[in-house]
Write a protein that holds these residues in place. Structure first.
Motif, PDB file in Angstrom:
ATOM      1  N   ASP A   1       0.891  -1.202  -0.028  1.00  0.00           N
ATOM      2  CA  ASP A   1      -0.095  -0.132  -0.052  1.00  0.00           C
ATOM      3  C   ASP A   1       0.783   1.284   0.029  1.00  0.00           C
ATOM      4  OD1 ASP A   1      -2.281  -1.577   0.043  1.00  0.00           O
ATOM      5  OD2 ASP A   1      -2.255  -1.796   2.119  1.00  0.00           O
TER       6      ASP A   1
ATOM      7  N   GLY B   1       1.026   4.154  -3.018  1.00  0.00           N
ATOM      8  CA  GLY B   1       0.884   5.556  -2.547  1.00  0.00           C
ATOM      9  C   GLY B   1       2.073   6.248  -3.161  1.00  0.00           C
TER      10      GLY B   1
ATOM     11  N   GLN C   1      -7.776  12.656   2.100  1.00  0.00           N
ATOM     12  CA  GLN C   1      -7.675  11.366   1.593  1.00  0.00           C
ATOM     13  C   GLN C   1      -6.651  11.028   0.673  1.00  0.00           C
ATOM     14  OE1 GLN C   1     -10.141   9.011   2.883  1.00  0.00           O
ATOM     15  NE2 GLN C   1      -8.750   7.547   1.648  1.00  0.00           N
ATOM     16  N   VAL C   2      -6.465  11.823  -0.135  1.00  0.00           N
ATOM     17  CA  VAL C   2      -5.434  11.672  -1.090  1.00  0.00           C
ATOM     18  C   VAL C   2      -4.143  11.519  -0.418  1.00  0.00           C
ATOM     19  CG1 VAL C   2      -3.921  12.720  -2.876  1.00  0.00           C
ATOM     20  CG2 VAL C   2      -6.601  12.707  -3.211  1.00  0.00           C
TER      21      VAL C   2
ATOM     22  N   LYS D   1      -3.618  10.219   2.566  1.00  0.00           N
ATOM     23  CA  LYS D   1      -3.610   9.072   3.289  1.00  0.00           C
ATOM     24  C   LYS D   1      -3.422   7.943   2.217  1.00  0.00           C
ATOM     25  CE  LYS D   1      -6.629  10.280   7.232  1.00  0.00           C
ATOM     26  NZ  LYS D   1      -8.015  10.140   7.542  1.00  0.00           N
ATOM     27  N   TYR D   2      -3.963   8.202   1.088  1.00  0.00           N
ATOM     28  CA  TYR D   2      -3.386   7.280   0.030  1.00  0.00           C
ATOM     29  C   TYR D   2      -1.877   7.157  -0.172  1.00  0.00           C
ATOM     30  CZ  TYR D   2      -8.555   6.312  -1.481  1.00  0.00           C
ATOM     31  OH  TYR D   2      -9.585   6.013  -1.440  1.00  0.00           O
ATOM     32  N   GLU D   3      -1.435   8.297  -0.424  1.00  0.00           N
ATOM     33  CA  GLU D   3      -0.184   8.643  -0.825  1.00  0.00           C
ATOM     34  C   GLU D   3       1.088   7.999   0.147  1.00  0.00           C
ATOM     35  OE1 GLU D   3       0.799  12.498  -2.252  1.00  0.00           O
ATOM     36  OE2 GLU D   3      -0.418  11.999  -3.887  1.00  0.00           O
TER      37      GLU D   3
ATOM     38  N   ASN E   1      -4.125   4.572   4.104  1.00  0.00           N
ATOM     39  CA  ASN E   1      -5.373   4.163   3.800  1.00  0.00           C
ATOM     40  C   ASN E   1      -5.303   3.318   2.549  1.00  0.00           C
ATOM     41  OD1 ASN E   1      -6.777   5.408   5.961  1.00  0.00           O
ATOM     42  ND2 ASN E   1      -8.074   6.540   4.338  1.00  0.00           N
ATOM     43  N   ARG E   2      -5.849   2.110   2.515  1.00  0.00           N
ATOM     44  CA  ARG E   2      -5.572   1.380   1.174  1.00  0.00           C
ATOM     45  C   ARG E   2      -6.675   1.889  -0.191  1.00  0.00           C
ATOM     46  NH1 ARG E   2      -6.042  -4.772   2.449  1.00  0.00           N
ATOM     47  NH2 ARG E   2      -4.500  -5.014   1.060  1.00  0.00           N
ATOM     48  N   VAL E   3      -6.037   1.848  -1.047  1.00  0.00           N
ATOM     49  CA  VAL E   3      -6.598   2.198  -2.354  1.00  0.00           C
ATOM     50  C   VAL E   3      -7.456   1.039  -2.904  1.00  0.00           C
ATOM     51  CG1 VAL E   3      -6.611   3.202  -4.715  1.00  0.00           C
ATOM     52  CG2 VAL E   3      -4.748   3.823  -2.628  1.00  0.00           C
TER      53      VAL E   3
ATOM     54  N   ARG F   1     -11.340   2.821  -6.992  1.00  0.00           N
ATOM     55  CA  ARG F   1     -10.673   4.012  -6.647  1.00  0.00           C
ATOM     56  C   ARG F   1      -9.501   3.974  -7.650  1.00  0.00           C
ATOM     57  NH1 ARG F   1     -13.030   7.874  -5.607  1.00  0.00           N
ATOM     58  NH2 ARG F   1     -13.774   7.432  -3.564  1.00  0.00           N
ATOM     59  N   LEU F   2      -8.763   2.957  -7.456  1.00  0.00           N
ATOM     60  CA  LEU F   2      -7.421   2.773  -8.236  1.00  0.00           C
ATOM     61  C   LEU F   2      -7.503   3.159  -9.837  1.00  0.00           C
ATOM     62  CD1 LEU F   2      -4.132   2.741  -7.548  1.00  0.00           C
ATOM     63  CD2 LEU F   2      -4.566   0.042  -7.893  1.00  0.00           C
TER      64      LEU F   2
END
Length: 166
Positions: A20, A24, A51-52, A54-56, A60-62, A66-67
């Motif tokens: 993850d 990110g 949220q972006v 956290k993804y990066e 947070n898992r994408v 969403r991916l």
């Protein structure tokens, strides 16, 4: 790891999964190459910039859908996010953390091979390139050349297989 205990994508020590984190980092890399801010990416995706973030960071898992959206917005294939993943990260995937898989190497897990040429990345790349040709008459000529070459060289050996004496 105890069987049955869900780590919800995290490692045994409750840290974000290295895969993850890698995904990110690849999102951040592509976003910065395109000179897009986290806020701009968030707006394009209908998210908050937090949220972006956290993804990066891999916090947070994408999810797959969403991916998919991120790949469209950043104009890269889905595989881009997994390129250059190292062995140690691969060893920490949820599958590899499973008790029954601990003696296996990442390379021991063989992908299912499908010989259908329509599912190959090379085919998709070729089709995309073909349709990017704006001169449709030229595109048709290239198509005809490829068809002719495929018929004439169908039973001929590959160049690498020919003798050097010829």
């Amino acid at each position: 790891m105890k069987q049955g205990k869900s780590l919800r994508g995290r490692t045994e020590d409750n840290e974000p999964n290295p895969i993850d984190i890698h995904v990110g980092k690849r999102i951040r890399l592509r976003r910065t190459i395109l000179h897009i801010t986290q806020q701009q990416l968030a707006e394009m995706l209908g998210l908050t910039f937090q949220q972006v973030q956290k993804y990066e960071k891999g916090l947070n898992r994408v999810g797959a859908s969403r991916l998919w959206d991120i790949s469209r917005v950043l104009d890269v294939p889905m595989g881009f996010f997994f390129e250059d993943i190292d062995e140690s990260s691969a060893q920490r995937s949820p599958m590899m953390l499973n008790k029954d898989m601990t003696d296996m190497s990442f390379h021991d897990v063989q992908p299912i091979v499908d010989d259908d040429p329509m599912k190959r990345a090379e085919t998709l790349e070729l089709v995309r390139a073909y349709y990017k040709i704006t001169n449709r008459a030229l595109a048709k000529n290239i198509f005809n050349i490829l068809v002719t070459l495929s018929h004439s060289s169908y039973n001929e050996p590959d160049f690498d297989e020919q003798d050097d004496d010829e």
